[in-house]
Motif scaffolding. Structure first.
Motif, PDB file in Angstrom:
ATOM      1  N   LEU A  13     -24.425  13.414  21.352  1.00  0.00           N
ATOM      2  CA  LEU A  13     -23.659  13.893  20.197  1.00  0.00           C
ATOM      3  C   LEU A  13     -23.785  12.991  18.974  1.00  0.00           C
ATOM      4  O   LEU A  13     -23.420  13.395  17.869  1.00  0.00           O
ATOM      5  CB  LEU A  13     -22.170  14.016  20.569  1.00  0.00           C
ATOM      6  N   HIS A  14     -24.277  11.770  19.164  1.00  0.00           N
ATOM      7  CA  HIS A  14     -24.317  10.817  18.067  1.00  0.00           C
ATOM      8  C   HIS A  14     -25.696  10.168  17.961  1.00  0.00           C
ATOM      9  O   HIS A  14     -26.463  10.146  18.927  1.00  0.00           O
ATOM     10  CB  HIS A  14     -23.271   9.710  18.285  1.00  0.00           C
ATOM     11  N   GLU A  15     -25.967   9.630  16.786  1.00  0.00           N
ATOM     12  CA  GLU A  15     -27.143   8.776  16.626  1.00  0.00           C
ATOM     13  C   GLU A  15     -26.748   7.381  17.077  1.00  0.00           C
ATOM     14  O   GLU A  15     -25.811   6.791  16.532  1.00  0.00           O
ATOM     15  CB  GLU A  15     -27.596   8.765  15.173  1.00  0.00           C
ATOM     16  N   VAL A  16     -27.446   6.845  18.064  1.00  0.00           N
ATOM     17  CA  VAL A  16     -27.040   5.598  18.705  1.00  0.00           C
ATOM     18  C   VAL A  16     -28.163   4.563  18.578  1.00  0.00           C
ATOM     19  O   VAL A  16     -29.326   4.862  18.844  1.00  0.00           O
ATOM     20  CB  VAL A  16     -26.697   5.809  20.196  1.00  0.00           C
ATOM     21  N   SER A  17     -27.786   3.357  18.179  1.00  0.00           N
ATOM     22  CA  SER A  17     -28.709   2.224  18.150  1.00  0.00           C
ATOM     23  C   SER A  17     -28.166   1.146  19.069  1.00  0.00           C
ATOM     24  O   SER A  17     -26.967   1.094  19.361  1.00  0.00           O
ATOM     25  CB  SER A  17     -28.856   1.676  16.725  1.00  0.00           C
ATOM     26  N   SER A  18     -29.035   0.254  19.528  1.00  0.00           N
ATOM     27  CA  SER A  18     -28.602  -0.807  20.429  1.00  0.00           C
ATOM     28  C   SER A  18     -29.062  -2.159  19.906  1.00  0.00           C
ATOM     29  O   SER A  18     -30.083  -2.271  19.218  1.00  0.00           O
ATOM     30  CB  SER A  18     -29.155  -0.580  21.843  1.00  0.00           C
ATOM     31  N   THR A  19     -28.301  -3.186  20.242  1.00  0.00           N
ATOM     32  CA  THR A  19     -28.667  -4.555  19.919  1.00  0.00           C
ATOM     33  C   THR A  19     -28.866  -5.328  21.218  1.00  0.00           C
ATOM     34  O   THR A  19     -28.293  -4.990  22.254  1.00  0.00           O
ATOM     35  CB  THR A  19     -27.587  -5.266  19.088  1.00  0.00           C
ATOM     36  N   SER A  20     -29.669  -6.379  21.149  1.00  0.00           N
ATOM     37  CA  SER A  20     -29.931  -7.207  22.314  1.00  0.00           C
ATOM     38  C   SER A  20     -30.429  -8.554  21.838  1.00  0.00           C
ATOM     39  O   SER A  20     -30.909  -8.696  20.713  1.00  0.00           O
ATOM     40  CB  SER A  20     -30.975  -6.545  23.218  1.00  0.00           C
ATOM     41  N   ARG A  21     -30.314  -9.558  22.696  1.00  0.00           N
ATOM     42  CA  ARG A  21     -30.875 -10.868  22.372  1.00  0.00           C
ATOM     43  C   ARG A  21     -32.327 -10.963  22.832  1.00  0.00           C
ATOM     44  O   ARG A  21     -32.958 -12.010  22.669  1.00  0.00           O
ATOM     45  CB  ARG A  21     -30.051 -11.984  23.017  1.00  0.00           C
ATOM     46  N   ARG A  22     -32.841  -9.894  23.416  1.00  0.00           N
ATOM     47  CA  ARG A  22     -34.234  -9.894  23.834  1.00  0.00           C
ATOM     48  C   ARG A  22     -35.138  -9.561  22.652  1.00  0.00           C
ATOM     49  O   ARG A  22     -34.868  -8.623  21.898  1.00  0.00           O
ATOM     50  CB  ARG A  22     -34.468  -8.884  24.963  1.00  0.00           C
ATOM     51  N   ARG A  23     -36.176 -10.317  22.486  1.00  0.00           N
ATOM     52  CA  ARG A  23     -37.127 -10.065  21.415  1.00  0.00           C
ATOM     53  C   ARG A  23     -37.745  -8.678  21.599  1.00  0.00           C
ATOM     54  O   ARG A  23     -38.029  -8.248  22.707  1.00  0.00           O
ATOM     55  CB  ARG A  23     -38.239 -11.115  21.417  1.00  0.00           C
ATOM     56  N   GLY A  24     -37.917  -7.997  20.496  1.00  0.00           N
ATOM     57  CA  GLY A  24     -38.466  -6.658  20.559  1.00  0.00           C
ATOM     58  C   GLY A  24     -37.405  -5.584  20.665  1.00  0.00           C
ATOM     59  O   GLY A  24     -37.739  -4.404  20.724  1.00  0.00           O
ATOM     60  N   ALA A  25     -36.123  -5.979  20.691  1.00  0.00           N
ATOM     61  CA  ALA A  25     -35.039  -5.004  20.755  1.00  0.00           C
ATOM     62  C   ALA A  25     -34.955  -4.247  19.435  1.00  0.00           C
ATOM     63  O   ALA A  25     -35.480  -4.672  18.400  1.00  0.00           O
ATOM     64  CB  ALA A  25     -33.717  -5.701  21.050  1.00  0.00           C
ATOM     65  N   GLU A  26     -34.280  -3.106  19.467  1.00  0.00           N
ATOM     66  CA  GLU A  26     -34.115  -2.293  18.261  1.00  0.00           C
ATOM     67  C   GLU A  26     -33.468  -3.121  17.153  1.00  0.00           C
ATOM     68  O   GLU A  26     -33.934  -3.129  16.013  1.00  0.00           O
ATOM     69  CB  GLU A  26     -33.265  -1.072  18.597  1.00  0.00           C
ATOM     70  N   PHE A  27     -32.372  -3.781  17.484  1.00  0.00           N
ATOM     71  CA  PHE A  27     -31.750  -4.760  16.591  1.00  0.00           C
ATOM     72  C   PHE A  27     -31.506  -6.024  17.401  1.00  0.00           C
ATOM     73  O   PHE A  27     -31.104  -5.947  18.563  1.00  0.00           O
ATOM     74  CB  PHE A  27     -30.433  -4.240  16.011  1.00  0.00           C
ATOM     75  N   PHE A  28     -31.718  -7.173  16.800  1.00  0.00           N
ATOM     76  CA  PHE A  28     -31.588  -8.437  17.520  1.00  0.00           C
ATOM     77  C   PHE A  28     -30.258  -9.105  17.173  1.00  0.00           C
ATOM     78  O   PHE A  28     -29.913  -9.280  16.008  1.00  0.00           O
ATOM     79  CB  PHE A  28     -32.743  -9.378  17.161  1.00  0.00           C
ATOM     80  N   LEU A  29     -29.510  -9.486  18.206  1.00  0.00           N
ATOM     81  CA  LEU A  29     -28.264 -10.237  18.031  1.00  0.00           C
ATOM     82  C   LEU A  29     -28.100 -11.181  19.206  1.00  0.00           C
ATOM     83  O   LEU A  29     -28.046 -10.740  20.349  1.00  0.00           O
ATOM     84  CB  LEU A  29     -27.052  -9.299  17.949  1.00  0.00           C
TER      85      LEU A  29
END
Length: 274
Positions: A13-29
Protein backbone atom coordinates in the motif's frame (compact mmCIF):
# COMPACT_ATOMS: atom_id res chain seq x y z
CA UNK A 1 14.61 -9.67 9.85
CA UNK A 2 11.71 -7.74 11.35
CA UNK A 3 12.37 -4.86 8.99
CA UNK A 4 12.19 -7.12 5.95
CA UNK A 5 8.81 -8.58 6.97
CA UNK A 6 7.46 -5.12 7.80
CA UNK A 7 8.60 -3.89 4.40
CA UNK A 8 6.89 -6.79 2.64
CA UNK A 9 3.61 -5.95 4.36
CA UNK A 10 3.73 -2.18 3.88
CA UNK A 11 4.85 -2.10 0.27
CA UNK A 12 1.45 -3.44 -0.80
CA UNK A 13 0.00 0.00 0.00
CA UNK A 14 2.96 2.34 0.45
CA UNK A 15 6.24 3.29 -1.16
CA UNK A 16 8.81 1.85 1.23
CA UNK A 17 12.55 2.47 1.52
CA UNK A 18 14.99 0.81 3.90
CA UNK A 19 18.16 1.87 5.67
CA UNK A 20 21.04 -0.32 6.80
CA UNK A 21 24.62 -0.04 8.00
CA UNK A 22 25.63 -2.47 5.27
CA UNK A 23 27.40 -0.90 2.32
CA UNK A 24 25.30 -0.98 -0.79
CA UNK A 25 22.03 -0.53 1.11
CA UNK A 26 19.29 1.66 -0.35
CA UNK A 27 20.07 4.26 2.31
CA UNK A 28 23.04 4.00 4.66
CA UNK A 29 22.71 4.68 8.40
CA UNK A 30 25.14 3.51 11.07
CA UNK A 31 23.54 3.86 14.50
CA UNK A 32 26.92 3.46 16.20
CA UNK A 33 28.83 6.19 14.38
CA UNK A 34 25.91 8.27 13.13
CA UNK A 35 27.24 8.15 9.56
CA UNK A 36 24.36 8.71 7.16
CA UNK A 37 24.16 8.70 3.36
CA UNK A 38 20.87 10.05 2.03
CA UNK A 39 19.91 11.71 -1.24
CA UNK A 40 19.81 15.52 -0.78
CA UNK A 41 16.03 15.79 -1.15
CA UNK A 42 14.88 12.52 0.40
CA UNK A 43 11.53 12.81 2.19
CA UNK A 44 9.68 10.31 4.38
CA UNK A 45 6.19 10.50 5.83
CA UNK A 46 6.98 7.89 8.48
CA UNK A 47 10.11 6.34 9.96
CA UNK A 48 9.99 2.89 11.59
CA UNK A 49 12.96 2.25 13.86
CA UNK A 50 13.44 -1.51 14.39
CA UNK A 51 17.25 -1.92 14.41
CA UNK A 52 19.03 -2.91 17.63
CA UNK A 53 22.22 -4.20 19.19
CA UNK A 54 21.96 -7.46 21.17
CA UNK A 55 25.40 -7.63 22.75
CA UNK A 56 25.85 -9.67 25.98
CA UNK A 57 25.92 -8.21 29.48
CA UNK A 58 29.65 -7.59 29.64
CA UNK A 59 30.99 -4.07 30.15
CA UNK A 60 31.98 -3.96 26.50
CA UNK A 61 28.66 -5.38 25.35
CA UNK A 62 26.64 -3.03 27.55
CA UNK A 63 28.58 -0.05 26.21
CA UNK A 64 27.89 -1.17 22.64
CA UNK A 65 24.19 -1.61 23.38
CA UNK A 66 23.99 1.87 24.88
CA UNK A 67 25.82 3.41 21.93
CA UNK A 68 23.58 1.77 19.33
CA UNK A 69 20.21 1.45 21.08
CA UNK A 70 20.26 4.55 23.26
CA UNK A 71 22.51 7.16 21.65
CA UNK A 72 21.67 5.78 18.21
CA UNK A 73 18.09 6.93 18.72
CA UNK A 74 19.29 10.51 18.24
CA UNK A 75 20.64 9.59 14.81
CA UNK A 76 17.20 8.20 13.92
CA UNK A 77 15.59 11.42 15.15
CA UNK A 78 18.01 13.48 13.07
CA UNK A 79 17.12 11.43 9.99
CA UNK A 80 13.43 11.99 10.68
CA UNK A 81 13.91 15.75 10.98
CA UNK A 82 16.10 15.97 7.86
CA UNK A 83 13.54 14.09 5.74
CA UNK A 84 10.48 16.00 6.93
CA UNK A 85 9.03 12.94 8.66
CA UNK A 86 5.86 13.56 10.69
CA UNK A 87 5.48 10.18 12.42
CA UNK A 88 8.03 7.86 14.07
CA UNK A 89 7.31 4.26 15.10
CA UNK A 90 9.79 2.75 17.56
CA UNK A 91 10.03 -0.99 18.14
CA UNK A 92 11.15 -1.61 21.70
CA UNK A 93 10.62 -4.86 23.63
CA UNK A 94 8.89 -6.19 26.73
CA UNK A 95 12.45 -6.89 27.92
CA UNK A 96 12.85 -3.11 28.24
CA UNK A 97 10.36 -3.15 31.12
CA UNK A 98 12.07 -3.15 34.51
CA UNK A 99 9.89 -5.45 36.62
CA UNK A 100 10.59 -8.04 39.35
CA UNK A 101 9.24 -10.79 37.06
CA UNK A 102 11.48 -9.80 34.15
CA UNK A 103 14.33 -12.22 34.72
CA UNK A 104 16.05 -11.23 31.48
CA UNK A 105 16.22 -7.49 32.09
CA UNK A 106 19.81 -6.53 31.26
CA UNK A 107 21.87 -4.13 29.20
CA UNK A 108 19.79 -4.78 26.09
CA UNK A 109 16.52 -3.92 27.83
CA UNK A 110 18.05 -0.98 29.66
CA UNK A 111 19.50 0.48 26.47
CA UNK A 112 16.21 -0.01 24.60
CA UNK A 113 14.41 1.80 27.43
CA UNK A 114 16.87 4.68 27.19
CA UNK A 115 16.51 4.74 23.40
CA UNK A 116 12.73 4.95 23.76
CA UNK A 117 13.01 7.95 26.07
CA UNK A 118 15.61 9.64 23.87
CA UNK A 119 13.61 9.23 20.69
CA UNK A 120 10.39 10.38 22.30
CA UNK A 121 12.12 13.49 23.68
CA UNK A 122 13.63 14.33 20.29
CA UNK A 123 10.33 13.83 18.47
CA UNK A 124 8.43 16.00 20.93
CA UNK A 125 11.10 18.70 20.60
CA UNK A 126 10.67 18.76 16.80
CA UNK A 127 6.89 18.32 16.64
CA UNK A 128 6.94 14.75 15.30
CA UNK A 129 4.22 12.31 16.35
CA UNK A 130 5.63 9.29 18.15
CA UNK A 131 4.55 5.79 19.11
CA UNK A 132 6.52 3.11 20.93
CA UNK A 133 5.56 -0.57 20.65
CA UNK A 134 6.88 -3.19 23.08
CA UNK A 135 6.50 -6.59 21.40
CA UNK A 136 6.82 -9.90 23.21
CA UNK A 137 9.11 -12.62 21.84
CA UNK A 138 8.91 -12.59 18.04
CA UNK A 139 9.17 -15.77 15.95
CA UNK A 140 8.49 -16.85 12.38
CA UNK A 141 7.97 -19.96 10.27
CA UNK A 142 11.34 -19.82 8.48
CA UNK A 143 13.60 -19.92 11.52
CA UNK A 144 14.97 -16.44 10.84
CA UNK A 145 14.52 -15.57 14.53
CA UNK A 146 16.32 -18.69 15.76
CA UNK A 147 19.25 -16.76 17.25
CA UNK A 148 16.90 -14.68 19.40
CA UNK A 149 14.46 -17.48 20.32
CA UNK A 150 16.78 -20.42 20.77
CA UNK A 151 14.63 -22.22 23.33
CA UNK A 152 11.55 -22.15 21.09
CA UNK A 153 13.31 -23.41 17.96
CA UNK A 154 15.23 -26.06 19.90
CA UNK A 155 11.88 -27.24 21.24
CA UNK A 156 10.48 -27.41 17.71
CA UNK A 157 13.47 -29.39 16.45
CA UNK A 158 13.25 -31.84 19.34
CA UNK A 159 9.56 -32.33 18.61
CA UNK A 160 10.20 -32.72 14.88
CA UNK A 161 12.72 -35.49 15.49
CA UNK A 162 10.69 -37.14 18.25
CA UNK A 163 13.26 -36.45 20.96
CA UNK A 164 12.70 -35.34 24.54
CA UNK A 165 12.09 -31.72 25.41
CA UNK A 166 13.86 -31.06 28.69
CA UNK A 167 12.68 -28.11 30.78
CA UNK A 168 14.96 -26.98 33.58
CA UNK A 169 13.86 -26.45 37.18
CA UNK A 170 10.60 -26.97 38.99
CA UNK A 171 8.52 -24.08 37.67
CA UNK A 172 6.54 -24.30 34.46
CA UNK A 173 7.11 -20.68 33.47
CA UNK A 174 4.93 -18.96 30.90
CA UNK A 175 5.92 -17.35 27.62
CA UNK A 176 4.21 -15.16 25.05
CA UNK A 177 5.31 -15.54 21.42
CA UNK A 178 4.19 -13.12 18.71
CA UNK A 179 4.37 -14.14 15.06
CA UNK A 180 6.26 -11.62 12.94
CA UNK A 181 3.39 -11.38 10.46
CA UNK A 182 1.07 -10.28 13.27
CA UNK A 183 3.64 -7.69 14.37
CA UNK A 184 3.90 -6.35 10.80
CA UNK A 185 0.10 -6.15 10.62
CA UNK A 186 -0.04 -4.24 13.92
CA UNK A 187 2.50 -1.74 12.59
CA UNK A 188 0.51 -1.30 9.37
CA UNK A 189 -2.60 -0.49 11.40
CA UNK A 190 -0.64 1.83 13.69
CA UNK A 191 0.52 3.81 10.66
CA UNK A 192 -2.97 3.90 9.14
CA UNK A 193 -4.52 5.19 12.38
CA UNK A 194 -1.58 7.44 13.44
CA UNK A 195 -1.97 6.27 17.02
CA UNK A 196 0.56 7.75 19.45
CA UNK A 197 1.77 6.71 22.90
CA UNK A 198 3.56 3.69 24.37
CA UNK A 199 1.97 0.23 24.26
CA UNK A 200 2.78 -3.41 24.93
CA UNK A 201 2.34 -5.48 21.77
CA UNK A 202 1.80 -9.07 22.84
CA UNK A 203 -0.03 -12.13 21.61
CA UNK A 204 -3.47 -12.80 23.11
CA UNK A 205 -2.14 -16.22 24.17
CA UNK A 206 0.25 -16.65 27.10
CA UNK A 207 1.08 -20.30 27.82
CA UNK A 208 3.31 -22.43 30.08
CA UNK A 209 6.38 -23.90 28.39
CA UNK A 210 5.04 -27.43 28.84
CA UNK A 211 1.91 -26.50 26.89
CA UNK A 212 4.02 -24.89 24.17
CA UNK A 213 6.07 -28.09 23.96
CA UNK A 214 2.86 -30.14 23.58
CA UNK A 215 1.81 -27.90 20.69
CA UNK A 216 5.21 -28.45 19.06
CA UNK A 217 4.87 -32.23 19.27
CA UNK A 218 1.33 -31.97 17.96
CA UNK A 219 2.43 -29.92 14.97
CA UNK A 220 4.68 -32.79 13.89
CA UNK A 221 2.25 -35.56 14.88
CA UNK A 222 4.73 -36.89 17.41
CA UNK A 223 4.08 -38.43 20.82
CA UNK A 224 4.75 -35.99 23.63
CA UNK A 225 8.10 -36.45 25.41
CA UNK A 226 8.44 -33.66 27.97
CA UNK A 227 10.43 -33.90 31.19
CA UNK A 228 11.52 -31.48 33.89
CA UNK A 229 15.13 -31.68 35.06
CA UNK A 230 14.69 -30.55 38.64
CA UNK A 231 18.44 -30.68 39.29
CA UNK A 232 18.91 -27.58 37.13
CA UNK A 233 18.13 -23.98 38.13
CA UNK A 234 14.68 -22.69 37.28
CA UNK A 235 14.21 -21.04 33.91
CA UNK A 236 13.89 -17.27 34.49
CA UNK A 237 10.45 -15.72 34.32
CA UNK A 238 9.45 -13.11 31.75
CA UNK A 239 7.16 -10.22 32.63
CA UNK A 240 4.27 -10.26 30.16
CA UNK A 241 2.09 -7.16 30.38
CA UNK A 242 -1.61 -7.52 29.78
CA UNK A 243 -3.00 -6.50 26.43
CA UNK A 244 -3.23 -2.74 26.26
CA UNK A 245 -5.71 -0.43 24.61
CA UNK A 246 -3.59 -0.49 21.45
CA UNK A 247 -5.63 -3.18 19.74
CA UNK A 248 -8.89 -1.36 20.44
CA UNK A 249 -7.44 1.85 19.04
CA UNK A 250 -6.17 0.29 15.81
CA UNK A 251 -9.09 -2.15 15.43
CA UNK A 252 -6.82 -5.15 15.07
CA UNK A 253 -5.30 -7.79 17.33
CA UNK A 254 -2.91 -10.68 16.57
CA UNK A 255 -4.63 -13.71 15.09
CA UNK A 256 -1.87 -16.28 14.56
CA UNK A 257 -1.95 -18.86 17.35
CA UNK A 258 1.10 -20.94 18.22
CA UNK A 259 -0.69 -23.95 16.71
CA UNK A 260 -0.94 -22.12 13.40
CA UNK A 261 2.61 -20.74 13.66
CA UNK A 262 4.01 -24.21 14.29
CA UNK A 263 2.03 -25.64 11.38
CA UNK A 264 3.53 -22.97 9.15
CA UNK A 265 6.98 -23.94 10.42
CA UNK A 266 6.33 -27.58 9.56
CA UNK A 267 5.09 -26.67 6.08
CA UNK A 268 8.12 -24.47 5.44
CA UNK A 269 10.51 -27.28 6.43
CA UNK A 270 8.64 -29.76 4.24
CA UNK A 271 8.62 -27.40 1.27
CA UNK A 272 12.37 -26.75 1.58
CA UNK A 273 13.62 -30.26 2.26
CA UNK A 274 16.38 -31.16 -0.16
Amino acid sequence: MIGRRIQQRLKTLHEVSSTSRRRGAEFFLDLFSGETHLPPHATFDCVIHCAASFEPDTFEGAARNEQVNSAGAFHVAELAVRTGCRFVVYLSSIFAIKHPDNGYFGSYGLSKHHGDENLQWACERHGIDYVSLLPSQVYDEKGEFRNHQQMLYRMLEQARTGNEVVLFGTHDVVRNFLHVDDLAEVIAHVIDTSVTGRYPCVSPWTQPLSEIAKLAFGAFDQAERIIFDRSKPDIPTVYIPSESSLYDRINFKPTITLEEGFRRYRRYIKDHES
